[in-house]
Design an enzyme around this catalytic site. Structure first.
Site, PDB file in Angstrom:
ATOM      1  N   ARG A 160       0.848  -1.205   0.000  1.00  0.00           N
ATOM      2  CA  ARG A 160       0.000   0.000   0.000  1.00  0.00           C
ATOM      3  C   ARG A 160       0.882   1.253   0.000  1.00  0.00           C
ATOM      4  O   ARG A 160       0.593   2.217   0.703  1.00  0.00           O
ATOM      5  CB  ARG A 160      -0.918   0.022   1.232  1.00  0.00           C
ATOM      6  CG  ARG A 160      -1.904  -1.109   1.340  1.00  0.00           C
ATOM      7  CD  ARG A 160      -2.977  -1.058   0.250  1.00  0.00           C
ATOM      8  NE  ARG A 160      -3.991  -2.067   0.505  1.00  0.00           N
ATOM      9  CZ  ARG A 160      -3.889  -3.347   0.177  1.00  0.00           C
ATOM     10  NH1 ARG A 160      -2.786  -3.777  -0.440  1.00  0.00           N
ATOM     11  NH2 ARG A 160      -4.844  -4.202   0.436  1.00  0.00           N
ATOM     12  N   TYR A 163      -0.995   4.492  -1.177  1.00  0.00           N
ATOM     13  CA  TYR A 163      -2.133   4.767  -0.300  1.00  0.00           C
ATOM     14  C   TYR A 163      -1.659   5.258   1.066  1.00  0.00           C
ATOM     15  O   TYR A 163      -2.176   6.251   1.603  1.00  0.00           O
ATOM     16  CB  TYR A 163      -2.996   3.515  -0.162  1.00  0.00           C
ATOM     17  CG  TYR A 163      -4.324   3.766   0.506  1.00  0.00           C
ATOM     18  CD1 TYR A 163      -5.294   4.564  -0.102  1.00  0.00           C
ATOM     19  CD2 TYR A 163      -4.620   3.206   1.750  1.00  0.00           C
ATOM     20  CE1 TYR A 163      -6.519   4.798   0.503  1.00  0.00           C
ATOM     21  CE2 TYR A 163      -5.848   3.437   2.361  1.00  0.00           C
ATOM     22  CZ  TYR A 163      -6.785   4.230   1.736  1.00  0.00           C
ATOM     23  OH  TYR A 163      -8.000   4.464   2.342  1.00  0.00           O
ATOM     24  N   VAL A 195     -13.214  -1.147   6.277  1.00  0.00           N
ATOM     25  CA  VAL A 195     -14.655  -0.996   6.467  1.00  0.00           C
ATOM     26  C   VAL A 195     -15.380  -1.647   5.306  1.00  0.00           C
ATOM     27  O   VAL A 195     -14.929  -1.580   4.154  1.00  0.00           O
ATOM     28  CB  VAL A 195     -15.033   0.497   6.581  1.00  0.00           C
ATOM     29  CG1 VAL A 195     -16.534   0.678   6.753  1.00  0.00           C
ATOM     30  CG2 VAL A 195     -14.284   1.139   7.741  1.00  0.00           C
ATOM     31  N   THR A 197     -17.403  -1.619   2.583  1.00  0.00           N
ATOM     32  CA  THR A 197     -17.953  -0.610   1.680  1.00  0.00           C
ATOM     33  C   THR A 197     -17.753  -1.050   0.242  1.00  0.00           C
ATOM     34  O   THR A 197     -16.979  -1.967  -0.044  1.00  0.00           O
ATOM     35  CB  THR A 197     -17.220   0.742   1.865  1.00  0.00           C
ATOM     36  OG1 THR A 197     -15.839   0.566   1.494  1.00  0.00           O
ATOM     37  CG2 THR A 197     -17.317   1.239   3.301  1.00  0.00           C
ATOM     38  N   PRO A 198     -18.417  -0.376  -0.717  1.00  0.00           N
ATOM     39  CA  PRO A 198     -18.146  -0.647  -2.133  1.00  0.00           C
ATOM     40  C   PRO A 198     -16.679  -0.431  -2.492  1.00  0.00           C
ATOM     41  O   PRO A 198     -16.155  -1.074  -3.408  1.00  0.00           O
ATOM     42  CB  PRO A 198     -19.046   0.370  -2.855  1.00  0.00           C
ATOM     43  CG  PRO A 198     -20.184   0.589  -1.913  1.00  0.00           C
ATOM     44  CD  PRO A 198     -19.567   0.534  -0.536  1.00  0.00           C
ATOM     45  N   ARG A 222      -6.907  -9.254  10.545  1.00  0.00           N
ATOM     46  CA  ARG A 222      -5.872  -8.295  10.939  1.00  0.00           C
ATOM     47  C   ARG A 222      -6.409  -7.225  11.885  1.00  0.00           C
ATOM     48  O   ARG A 222      -5.659  -6.436  12.441  1.00  0.00           O
ATOM     49  CB  ARG A 222      -5.246  -7.655   9.702  1.00  0.00           C
ATOM     50  CG  ARG A 222      -6.091  -6.653   8.961  1.00  0.00           C
ATOM     51  CD  ARG A 222      -5.353  -6.155   7.722  1.00  0.00           C
ATOM     52  NE  ARG A 222      -6.151  -5.217   6.948  1.00  0.00           N
ATOM     53  CZ  ARG A 222      -5.780  -4.705   5.777  1.00  0.00           C
ATOM     54  NH1 ARG A 222      -4.621  -5.054   5.249  1.00  0.00           N
ATOM     55  NH2 ARG A 222      -6.545  -3.851   5.129  1.00  0.00           N
TER      56      ARG A 222
END
Length: 263
Positions: A160, A163, A195, A197-198, A222
């Site tokens: 990541r 990100y 979370v 979510t889409p 995790r």
């Protein structure tokens, strides 16, 4: 005043009479936030690049209006601003993800994440700042900004690179703004774990199409609590941070991660 109105006026974390704008407001955490703020008594501008979804959500929850907004476009932001005469609460929620180490992150991938996750927060906040500061100047409470950051801005996560970099920048922007405008603007960040979510579903479909459930189980594991977060749990924190009860809170980070960063 009816009994219902009396109960609402004495309920904690009310936002009656306040106007909020939620970027990326048509789905996921943004959708849950729009619903929660309306439930608390606010009027919400549901700002999203997907105008149709924003319109459908506005129809279903009331006390809101859809607004087309491409957070990366100064022209789109200016157009959105022209529709809004008053703003008390800004929720910078729009964002995108990327999977890959530094070696696997091409310059165009890195630039894309910087553009959406960092530069857009700067552009949107800068554009709406005069309205938020006007709230305090008119004798009201300080305007409120809530940035949706991530645990990825606090800890290193494998694969990541881009990100983590961008969410770390959001954390830094949050703190800087809080000390720049200590009496006229409250700025805080929420750092969710993974979370449901889409956004996460899209990640699983794109990068783990053949082993989605296996990876989903890893995402749950995790987080010590053993499950993914729910958008409503993040939205509840947004509501609190925007309320009078949080008037002494600024420059703070709130981890909603099932114990991830505590482990």
């Amino acid at each position: 005043m009816s009994r219902t109105q009396v109960a609402q006026s004495t309920q904690a974390f009310r936002l009656d009479g306040r106007h909020a704008l939620v970027t990326g407001g048509a789905s996921g955490i943004g959708e849950a936030t729009a619903k929660e703020l309306v439930h608390a008594g606010a009027f919400v501008w549901i700002a999203d690049i997907n105008l149709y979804s924003a319109q459908e959500l506005a129809k279903s929850i009331g006390s809101s209006q859809a607004l087309h907004l491409d957070v990366t476009s100064p022209e789109s932001i200016h157009s959105a601003l022209s529709h809004i005469g008053h703003l008390d609460i800004l929720v910078n929620n729009a964002g995108i993800g990327h999977v890959g180490s530094i070696q696997q992150t091409e310059p165009e991938d890195f630039d894309r994440l910087l553009n959406v996750n960092v530069r857009a927060v700067y552009l949107v906040t800068r554009a709406f700042l005069p309205l938020l500061l006007a709230t305090s100047a008119a004798g009201g409470l300080a305007g409120t900004v809530v940035n949706i950051a991530s645990v990825a801005g606090l800890v290193g996560i494998k694969q990541r690179f881009a990100y983590c970099t961008t969410k770390g920048a959001v954390v830094a922007m949050t703190r800087q703004l809080a000390v720049e405008y200590p009496k006229t603007l409250r700025v805080n960040a929420i750092c969710p774990g993974t979370v449901e979510t889409p956004f996460v579903e899209g990640y699983l479909e794109k990068f783990h199409h053949n082993n989605k459930e296996e990876v989903r189980a890893e995402l749950r594991a995790r987080q010590p609590i053993g499950r993914l977060g729910r958008p409503e749990e993040v939205a509840s924190m947004v509501r609190y941070l925007a309320s009078d009860e949080a008037a002494f809170i600024t420059g703070s980070l709130f981890n909603i991660d099932g114990g991830w960063t505590a482990a």
